[in-house]
Structures are given as C-alpha cells and as structure tokens.
Design a protein around this motif. Structure first.
Motif, PDB file in Angstrom:
ATOM      1  N   ASP A 141       9.922   6.190 -15.188  1.00 59.47           N
ATOM      2  CA  ASP A 141       8.854   6.835 -15.962  1.00 59.47           C
ATOM      3  C   ASP A 141       8.025   7.845 -15.166  1.00 59.47           C
ATOM      4  O   ASP A 141       7.137   8.494 -15.716  1.00 59.47           O
ATOM      5  N   GLY A 142       8.286   7.971 -13.866  1.00 57.41           N
ATOM      6  CA  GLY A 142       7.558   8.937 -13.043  1.00 57.41           C
ATOM      7  C   GLY A 142       6.188   8.474 -12.619  1.00 57.41           C
ATOM      8  O   GLY A 142       5.453   9.212 -11.965  1.00 57.41           O
ATOM      9  N   GLY A 172       0.800  -1.230   0.000  1.00 55.06           N
ATOM     10  CA  GLY A 172       0.000   0.000   0.000  1.00 55.06           C
ATOM     11  C   GLY A 172       0.824   1.268   0.000  1.00 55.06           C
ATOM     12  O   GLY A 172       0.270   2.358  -0.057  1.00 55.06           O
ATOM     13  N   LEU A 173       2.147   1.157   0.035  1.00 56.56           N
ATOM     14  CA  LEU A 173       2.995   2.351  -0.014  1.00 56.56           C
ATOM     15  C   LEU A 173       3.226   2.746  -1.466  1.00 56.56           C
ATOM     16  O   LEU A 173       3.845   2.003  -2.226  1.00 56.56           O
ATOM     17  N   ILE A 174       2.710   3.885  -1.846  1.00 56.25           N
ATOM     18  CA  ILE A 174       2.819   4.340  -3.230  1.00 56.25           C
ATOM     19  C   ILE A 174       3.987   5.317  -3.353  1.00 56.25           C
ATOM     20  O   ILE A 174       4.083   6.303  -2.626  1.00 56.25           O
ATOM     21  N   VAL A 175       4.887   5.008  -4.268  1.00 56.53           N
ATOM     22  CA  VAL A 175       6.042   5.858  -4.574  1.00 56.53           C
ATOM     23  C   VAL A 175       6.089   6.033  -6.090  1.00 56.53           C
ATOM     24  O   VAL A 175       5.344   5.383  -6.816  1.00 56.53           O
ATOM     25  N   ASP A 176       6.964   6.898  -6.564  1.00 50.68           N
ATOM     26  CA  ASP A 176       7.086   7.102  -8.006  1.00 50.68           C
ATOM     27  C   ASP A 176       8.276   6.325  -8.552  1.00 50.68           C
ATOM     28  O   ASP A 176       9.373   6.365  -7.977  1.00 50.68           O
ATOM     29  N   LEU A 194      26.689   8.038 -13.056  1.00 50.07           N
ATOM     30  CA  LEU A 194      27.321   6.801 -12.595  1.00 50.07           C
ATOM     31  C   LEU A 194      27.171   5.667 -13.611  1.00 50.07           C
ATOM     32  O   LEU A 194      27.868   4.659 -13.507  1.00 50.07           O
ATOM     33  N   GLY A 195      26.247   5.817 -14.556  1.00 53.11           N
ATOM     34  CA  GLY A 195      25.975   4.743 -15.502  1.00 53.11           C
ATOM     35  C   GLY A 195      25.213   3.591 -14.879  1.00 53.11           C
ATOM     36  O   GLY A 195      25.269   2.466 -15.359  1.00 53.11           O
ATOM     37  N   VAL A 196      24.479   3.881 -13.803  1.00 56.57           N
ATOM     38  CA  VAL A 196      23.700   2.864 -13.089  1.00 56.57           C
ATOM     39  C   VAL A 196      22.279   2.876 -13.633  1.00 56.57           C
ATOM     40  O   VAL A 196      21.647   3.929 -13.695  1.00 56.57           O
ATOM     41  N   ARG A 197      21.781   1.711 -14.040  1.00 62.18           N
ATOM     42  CA  ARG A 197      20.456   1.617 -14.659  1.00 62.18           C
ATOM     43  C   ARG A 197      19.458   0.836 -13.802  1.00 62.18           C
ATOM     44  O   ARG A 197      18.431   0.372 -14.288  1.00 62.18           O
ATOM     45  N   LEU A 198      19.761   0.660 -12.533  1.00 60.62           N
ATOM     46  CA  LEU A 198      18.890  -0.126 -11.645  1.00 60.62           C
ATOM     47  C   LEU A 198      17.455   0.399 -11.642  1.00 60.62           C
ATOM     48  O   LEU A 198      17.235   1.620 -11.649  1.00 60.62           O
ATOM     49  N   PRO A 199      16.471  -0.493 -11.600  1.00 62.35           N
ATOM     50  CA  PRO A 199      15.105  -0.036 -11.362  1.00 62.35           C
ATOM     51  C   PRO A 199      15.080   0.730 -10.033  1.00 62.35           C
ATOM     52  O   PRO A 199      15.628   0.257  -9.036  1.00 62.35           O
ATOM     53  N   SER A 200      14.486   1.908 -10.048  1.00 65.12           N
ATOM     54  CA  SER A 200      14.554   2.768  -8.866  1.00 65.12           C
ATOM     55  C   SER A 200      13.234   3.485  -8.630  1.00 65.12           C
ATOM     56  O   SER A 200      12.504   3.784  -9.570  1.00 65.12           O
ATOM     57  N   VAL A 201      12.983   3.766  -7.356  1.00 65.37           N
ATOM     58  CA  VAL A 201      11.830   4.571  -6.970  1.00 65.37           C
ATOM     59  C   VAL A 201      12.327   5.729  -6.123  1.00 65.37           C
ATOM     60  O   VAL A 201      13.413   5.675  -5.549  1.00 65.37           O
ATOM     61  N   VAL A 202      11.525   6.787  -6.062  1.00 69.22           N
ATOM     62  CA  VAL A 202      11.858   7.932  -5.221  1.00 69.22           C
ATOM     63  C   VAL A 202      10.819   8.013  -4.107  1.00 69.22           C
ATOM     64  O   VAL A 202       9.623   7.866  -4.355  1.00 69.22           O
TER      65      VAL A 202
END
Length: 199
Positions: free
Chosen positions: A79-80, A71-75, A143-151
């Motif tokens: 793709d935002g 239930g924790l919504i992050v971006d 850094l050239g890092v392409r990891l899937p990421s959230v903010v």
C-alpha cells in the motif's frame, strides 16, 4: 585580376551578405542540446493493483520485534504506507532480502511464497533492496509472488542486522527476537528446505 573583376567579386560578396542578413528566421530558439532519455513514469497504484501483495503484518502493540530493527521505518509495498519493520516480525518469522537484478532471488521468492501459504507456516516478509519500488512490484506481479513485502532504498534493515551485502539472503527470527542468518542453503530451492530451517 583586373579592377572590374575585383569590383564584381566585392559586389557579389555584399549581395550574398545582404541576402543572408534579410533571410527570414524562425522566432523560436533552436535547441541544439543533446536529447536525453526521458524517465519512465509509472502509476504506482496501478502496479500495486497488479501485484496484489498481501498486506504487511502488524504484531500486537506490546510486541516489539527484533531489537536491531526497532524504529526502522520502511514502506510497505502493498500500500506504500510507512511501517516499522520490527513490527512486521514480532514472533517467529523469515526475513528475506532480494533485489530485482538477483536471478536466484526469483526462484527463492516463489518457494517462500508457496511455503508462507501452508497451514502452520511462520510469516515471511520480503525486503526489497538495491532496486526501485516500481520495478520490484512489476517483478513480483510477473512472478505471481504475493508475499508481504517492504522496500528499503536506504538499505537500513540489512545494515541494522549487520547482514552481508550478498544476495539472496534470509534470516530466521526466533520467538525471542533473535536474528539467525540462513547459510545452508544459501538460497531456498524447495519448500522442504524452508520447513527444515524454520523447524
């Protein structure tokens, strides 16, 4: 002072006052306010394009991920778009918390990115905290890092996981959805360390 001298001073003062009163002025009001720093405007789409992050993973619809994170919504930084963070780690995975100001995080992100591209690696999701989205994207691109990421500007993921506020910080997600903090090493400096911890 003689009377003629006094009259000369009065006439001179009145003449100066008249000149000042009749002097032409700009119709524009003068802004005497102290100038403030203008905020940098960033084209997030352009920065996203430069970062070229891998998309945030989405588990099967029946997989729910770690209970504290549901239930924790992050971006998603790629793709935002909003995403339920628990749905990004629905099986064994590594969750890494980082910030743009954290120097050890930068080496660790490179290590985790290299690990994540190996055959058989478990998914790695990076969670950006205490930092602006654009700054995070720019650093990942550098850094050239392409990891899937959230903010996570509200820091809800760390709070839900009852994680300490120290960085860098990683958790291993078990197949049962358990969250285990990685304490040895405190920060990954080699792919071999990630393999050992993940098992």
């Amino acid at each position: 002072m003689s009377a003629p001298a006094r009259w000369a001073v009065v006439v001179l003062v009145l003449a100066v006052a008249g000149v000042v009163a009749l002097w032409p002025r700009s119709s524009d009001p003068v802004d005497h306010a102290i100038p403030t720093r203008t905020q940098r405007t960033v084209d997030l789409d352009a920065v996203r394009g430069q970062a070229a992050l891998r998309p945030c993973p989405q588990g099967p619809s029946d997989a729910r991920g770690p209970e504290p994170l549901r239930g924790l919504i992050v971006d998603c930084l790629a793709d935002g778009k909003p995403v339920d963070v628990a749905s990004t780690v629905t099986g064994r995975a590594v969750v890494n918390f980082w910030a743009t100001w954290c120097v050890p995080c930068q080496e660790e992100l490179r290590v985790l990115d290299t690990y994540a591209q190996e055959p058989g690696a478990v998914p790695v999701i990076a969670v950006l905290v205490e930092s602006k989205e654009a700054d995070g994207l720019e650093l990942l691109a550098k850094l050239g890092v392409r990891l899937p990421s959230v903010v996570d500007p509200a820091d809800g993921v760390r709070k839900a996981a009852r994680a300490p506020r120290t960085l860098p910080l990683s958790y291993v997600v078990g197949a049962d959805g358990s969250l285990t903090q990685v304490t040895d090493p405190v920060a990954f400096t080699s792919v071999e360390q990630v393999r050992e911890v993940v098992g």
